[in-house]
Scaffold this motif. Sequence first.
Motif, short mmCIF file in Angstrom:
data_model
loop_
_atom_site.label_atom_id
_atom_site.label_comp_id
_atom_site.label_asym_id
_atom_site.label_seq_id
_atom_site.Cartn_x
_atom_site.Cartn_y
_atom_site.Cartn_z
N PHE A 285 0.91 -1.08 -0.09
CA PHE A 285 0.05 0.09 0.08
C PHE A 285 0.87 1.35 0.14
N VAL A 286 0.62 1.94 -1.12
CA VAL A 286 1.38 3.36 -1.05
C VAL A 286 0.74 4.43 -0.66
N ARG A 287 0.87 5.36 0.04
CA ARG A 287 0.34 6.56 0.40
C ARG A 287 1.04 7.69 -0.23
N LEU A 288 0.06 8.39 -0.86
CA LEU A 288 0.91 9.42 -1.64
C LEU A 288 0.08 10.87 -1.30
N ILE B 229 -4.44 6.58 -1.27
CA ILE B 229 -3.90 5.32 -0.91
C ILE B 229 -4.04 4.64 -2.10
N LEU B 230 -2.95 3.67 -2.50
CA LEU B 230 -2.99 3.08 -3.64
C LEU B 230 -2.48 1.51 -3.47
N LYS B 231 -2.98 0.46 -4.14
CA LYS B 231 -2.56 -0.95 -4.00
C LYS B 231 -1.72 -1.14 -4.83
N ALA C 264 7.35 10.58 -8.34
CA ALA C 264 7.42 11.47 -9.19
C ALA C 264 6.43 12.59 -8.96
N LEU C 265 5.32 12.11 -8.22
CA LEU C 265 4.05 13.04 -8.39
C LEU C 265 4.11 13.64 -7.09
N GLY C 266 4.78 13.10 -6.17
CA GLY C 266 4.61 13.61 -4.66
C GLY C 266 5.15 12.72 -3.66
N SER C 267 5.08 13.17 -2.26
CA SER C 267 5.71 12.23 -1.14
C SER C 267 5.01 10.91 -1.14
N ILE C 268 5.81 9.94 -0.91
CA ILE C 268 5.26 8.51 -0.63
C ILE C 268 5.52 8.03 0.57
N THR C 269 4.84 7.18 0.96
CA THR C 269 5.00 6.12 2.09
C THR C 269 4.76 4.62 1.77
N THR C 270 5.54 3.82 1.65
CA THR C 270 5.09 2.27 1.32
C THR C 270 5.06 1.42 2.51
N SER C 271 4.12 0.84 2.37
CA SER C 271 3.91 -0.26 3.26
C SER C 271 3.64 -1.79 2.76
N VAL C 272 4.61 -2.72 2.89
CA VAL C 272 4.55 -4.16 2.16
C VAL C 272 3.82 -4.86 3.18
N VAL C 273 3.06 -5.65 2.41
CA VAL C 273 1.94 -6.60 2.98
C VAL C 273 2.82 -8.05 3.52
N TYR C 274 2.80 -8.37 4.50
CA TYR C 274 3.23 -9.64 4.90
C TYR C 274 2.41 -10.43 4.85
#
Length: 153
Positions: free
Chosen positions: A74-77, A110-112, A130-140
């Motif tokens: 999940f990527v928060r943009l 929020i992108l999957k 490239a579009l903005g700040s991101i935070t990535t959470s990898v799914v366990y």
Amino acid sequence: MPSDQGVVLDDVDRALVAELQRDGRSSLADLGRAVSMSASATADRVRRLTDAGVITGYTATVSAEALGYPIAAFVRLGYPTGNYKPLHDLLATTPEVVEAHHVTGEDCFILKVLARGMRDLERITGRLAALGSITTSVVYSSPLEGRALLPAR
């Protein structure tokens, strides 16, 4: 009869929706048996539910891992502008982004994302960054996925 909360469903409608979510390939005859109605009456109900926008389509549920995408994230943009065209263009050309939600809060979207590996995930998130700040959470793991929606009463 519609209400401000959506379409009003009776018990038969609810049962049909539940059955179709359980198995979208059920025949009209099988659906009719499940709700004690004829196939033609069931077809009318399903058509009405479709026309009302309750049933929006039928899909196959597939395994992303079996198709070569073992990593989900999940990527928060944080999107800094109100011009969404660049985002929509990126989404249209990035099939690994399988869901996109415009949300409230600090992050705008929020992108999957599904990826073939960590390098692939890095490539995809690089495009998003490239579009903005991101935070990535990898799914366990996903202890709950694709829960059927019960119609509100």
